[in-house]
Design an enzyme around this catalytic site. Structure first.
Site, PDB file in Angstrom:
ATOM      1  N   TRP A 176     -14.249  -1.940   2.867  1.00  0.00           N
ATOM      2  CA  TRP A 176     -15.307  -1.059   2.343  1.00  0.00           C
ATOM      3  C   TRP A 176     -16.366  -1.862   1.607  1.00  0.00           C
ATOM      4  CZ3 TRP A 176     -15.061   1.470  -3.043  1.00  0.00           C
ATOM      5  CH2 TRP A 176     -14.391   0.650  -3.950  1.00  0.00           C
ATOM      6  N   ASP A 177     -16.037  -3.126   1.303  1.00  0.00           N
ATOM      7  CA  ASP A 177     -16.982  -4.025   0.646  1.00  0.00           C
ATOM      8  C   ASP A 177     -18.338  -3.984   1.357  1.00  0.00           C
ATOM      9  OD1 ASP A 177     -14.324  -4.693   0.066  1.00  0.00           O
ATOM     10  OD2 ASP A 177     -14.766  -6.789  -0.337  1.00  0.00           O
ATOM     11  N   GLU A 203      -6.326  -0.132  -7.003  1.00  0.00           N
ATOM     12  CA  GLU A 203      -5.173  -0.268  -6.102  1.00  0.00           C
ATOM     13  C   GLU A 203      -3.840  -0.426  -6.822  1.00  0.00           C
ATOM     14  OE1 GLU A 203      -6.772  -3.514  -3.873  1.00  0.00           O
ATOM     15  OE2 GLU A 203      -7.654  -2.178  -2.376  1.00  0.00           O
ATOM     16  N   LYS A 228      -6.921  -1.518 -11.820  1.00  0.00           N
ATOM     17  CA  LYS A 228      -7.348  -2.824 -11.296  1.00  0.00           C
ATOM     18  C   LYS A 228      -8.879  -2.895 -11.285  1.00  0.00           C
ATOM     19  CE  LYS A 228      -7.043  -5.404  -6.941  1.00  0.00           C
ATOM     20  NZ  LYS A 228      -6.467  -5.358  -5.596  1.00  0.00           N
ATOM     21  N   GLN A 229      -9.497  -1.814 -10.872  1.00  0.00           N
ATOM     22  CA  GLN A 229     -10.958  -1.782 -10.724  1.00  0.00           C
ATOM     23  C   GLN A 229     -11.414  -0.331 -10.812  1.00  0.00           C
ATOM     24  OE1 GLN A 229     -10.190  -3.474  -6.656  1.00  0.00           O
ATOM     25  NE2 GLN A 229     -11.995  -2.325  -6.119  1.00  0.00           N
TER      26      GLN A 229
HETATM   27  O1  IFM Z   1     -11.885  -4.339  -0.734  1.00  0.00           O
HETATM   28  C1  IFM Z   1     -11.370  -5.126  -1.748  1.00  0.00           C
HETATM   29  C2  IFM Z   1     -10.495  -4.258  -2.627  1.00  0.00           C
HETATM   30  O2  IFM Z   1     -11.239  -3.219  -3.217  1.00  0.00           O
HETATM   31  C3  IFM Z   1      -9.858  -5.077  -3.708  1.00  0.00           C
HETATM   32  N1  IFM Z   1      -9.130  -6.193  -3.153  1.00  0.00           N
HETATM   33  C4  IFM Z   1      -9.942  -7.058  -2.302  1.00  0.00           C
HETATM   34  C5  IFM Z   1     -10.598  -6.291  -1.184  1.00  0.00           C
HETATM   35  C6  IFM Z   1     -11.478  -7.227  -0.356  1.00  0.00           C
HETATM   36  O3  IFM Z   1     -12.534  -7.729  -1.121  1.00  0.00           O
END
Ligand code: IFM
Length: 550
Positions: free
Chosen positions: A130-131, A267, A380-381
């Site tokens: 999704w990046d 995640e 995590k984010q």
């Molecule tokens: O897409 C990301 C995810 O949100 C977090 N871990 C790494 C992936 C790739 O950059």
């Protein structure tokens, strides 16, 4: 120089030459290179093809080839340069990010995309996440729209893989892969490299499908490229809406549609029910698909009729999407403005963050790692905060501020994607000192290797995120109601921020200074475009600089 022949081993193709070097005497090597792929021609034709192109380049000569290359670079930089006046380090970081974004993408190859480490390393095996739509695409949409188009056309070329993914998982329509490669089939590994931990993202991080739709519609809004919508976008939107309509589960007792067993952008929490980010984006996706259908049906073009026939898509099915969207469960916003990340999140253990590293980023609490945080409130984010960034008009300012304050304290930033979103939302809600810290973290992640893993490759999403911090954070740029809007703010020590945006075939040069903003629209004479600065509308006439006092 005496050429000793070719050398080839792991990750290295080289020509070896011997020269007699003398101190103080410069040596200039001129090298012509041509690249071909068997995707474009039979493998047997490749040697002749590259030799022909090398011969042609040699005939034109190094000076002419260099001039052509420099002109191509100039055109790219003219469209996207970003400069921080008064902070050369920030400018350096901006240009470093932009350079890496430019070399990561190929506007001429709609079958390729950008892997999580771009072409700079083998982390994540070159897979696409999704990046692309959320972190990288904004830069391309607003500075190199033809590249954005190619990146999105990759999603069209991988639609058959997405259809297969949905079928294999027992659903209808198209489900985009969490990790995608050349076919679009799901390629997420099931286990960590050491075999110790199960990876569930391939099964559960389903929001990626809505993120693809988000990328398509952001592109179409900003460029006005409705032909892309007709040729590719609509088909993707319809097939992915079918996926959501079959993936959403009807809870008869509550009379609502739900999504159980998912992973949101954060995640750390797996197998959760009703992740707000995923539910809200699925809802948004279905609503948008209905609107696109109505718009294209109203145009009444035969291509659209043919598409509906090919997909066997009826008005009734589309109307059903609208009905489903209206009944997707979303948690109520609490009295203090908080949105629960997923069902049961507020009941988890509230483990405090007590240690920070040398970059002032949180460390895992003692005894914890990535795989042990399911039962805690630690993230995590950003998840809810990410949602309030992506849908800027869906939540009032007070709700954005409350959720930023609540979740920021609990976020460990164990993904390089995290700081950029916190910088942008920190600026939006007024937590500016922290936002500046997040900017540093994102902008220098590879220049200073501040996560210690640049050896695996560039954090290309951070490069896209850094551009977004500059333009959408400090520049305060958002598309709202189909218009370009700005709510700028500059940190102490910055004299000005300069960037450019492409908008519906026009070009807008923006300078944000401490007490004013300047806008210069380049467009056909007579064009007037309305923008908003801090919620006040301003008309821009092509070729006339407009100064707005802040
Ligand atoms: O897409 C990301 C995810 O949100 C977090 N871990 C790494 C992936 C790739 O950059």
């Amino acid at each position: 120089a005496r050429f000793l022949g070719g050398a080839r081993d792991y990750e290295r193709v080289a020509q070896v030459a011997e020269i007699e070097a003398r101190r103080g005497m410069p040596h200039v090597f001129e090298k012509f290179a041509a690249i071909a792929t068997s995707r474009d021609m039979p493998a047997g034709d490749i040697p002749r093809d590259v030799r022909d192109r090398l011969d042609a380049a040699r005939r034109r000569g190094m000076t002419a080839c260099l001039a052509e290359s420099a002109a191509a670079w100039r055109a790219k930089w003219d469209a996207c340069d970003c400069l921080v006046v008064g902070d050369p380090q920030a400018s350096l970081a901006a240009r470093f990010s932009i350079y890496h974004l430019l070399i990561a993408a190929n506007e001429e190859d709609p079958r390729a995309n950008i892997g999580a480490k771009s072409l700079s390393g083998e982390g994540y095996k070159g897979h696409v996440f999704w990046d692309t739509e959320i972190f990288l695409l904004p830069f391309f949409i607003f500075t190199q729209p033809e590249t954005a188009r190619a990146l999105l056309t990759y999603r069209y070329h991988t639609l058959p893989g997405a259809l297969e993914n949905a079928r294999a998982n027992g659903f209808e329509g198209a489900q985009y892969a969490w990790e995608s490669a050349d076919t679009g089939r799901e390629t997420t590994p099931k286990w960590t490299a050491d075999g110790q931990n199960r990876i569930w993202t391939g099964e559960e991080e389903i929001h990626v499908t809505a993120c693809v739709a988000y990328g398509i519609l952001s592109y179409v809004t900003a460029t006005g490229d409705r032909q892309f919508l007709r040729d590719y976008g609509a088909e993707i939107l319809y097939q992915t809406s079918r996926y959501w309509a079959s993936r959403l589960e009807w809870n008869a007792a509550e009379a609502q549609f739900e999504l159980t067993g998912v992973i949101g952008p954060d995640e750390f929490h797996e197998h959760v029910d009703n992740n707000t980010f995923t539910n809200r984006l699925a809802q948004w996706h279905l609503e948008q698909a209905v609107a696109v259908f109505e718009g294209l049906a109203a145009e009444g073009r035969p291509e659209h009729e043919a598409l509906l026939e090919r997909l066997e898509l009826t008005r009734e099915e589309v109307a059903r999407w609208g009905g489903i969207a209206g009944r997707i469960y979303l948690p109520a916003i609490s009295g203090d403005g908080l949105i629960e990340q997923f069902e049961g999140y507020f009941g988890l253990e509230d483990v405090p963050i007590t240690e920070w590293d040398q970059n002032r980023m949180p460390r895992y609490p003692a005894g914890h790692d990535h795989f042990s945080l399911n039962g805690t409130m630690l993230l995590k984010q950003p998840d809810v905060v990410m949602l309030t960034y992506l849908l800027p008009d869906a939540y009032p300012d007070a709700v954005k501020a409350a959720n930023y304050a609540f979740y920021e304290k609990r976020t460990l930033h164990k993904s390089s994607l995290s700081p950029a979103v916190h910088a942008i939302m920190g600026i939006e809600v007024g937590d500016r000192a922290t936002a500046e810290l997040y900017f540093q973290r994102s902008a220098f992640v590879d220049l200073r290797d501040n996560q210690g893993n640049t050896c695996d490759g560039m954090h290309i999403a951070s490069a896209g995120g850094t551009w977004q911090i500059l333009v959408c954070g400090f520049g305060g740029f958002r598309v709202r109601g189909g218009r370009m809007t700005f709510r700028p703010w500059l940190p102490e020590g910055w004299d000005a921020l300069r960037f450019r945006l492409k908008w519906r075939g026009m070009d807008l040069a923006v300078t944000v200074a401490r007490d004013e903003c300047r806008f210069l629209l380049t467009a056909p004479p007579g064009t007037i475009e309305t923008i908003e600065v801090r919620d006040r509308a301003h008309g821009l006439a092509a070729g006339e600089e407009v100064v707005v006092r802040l």
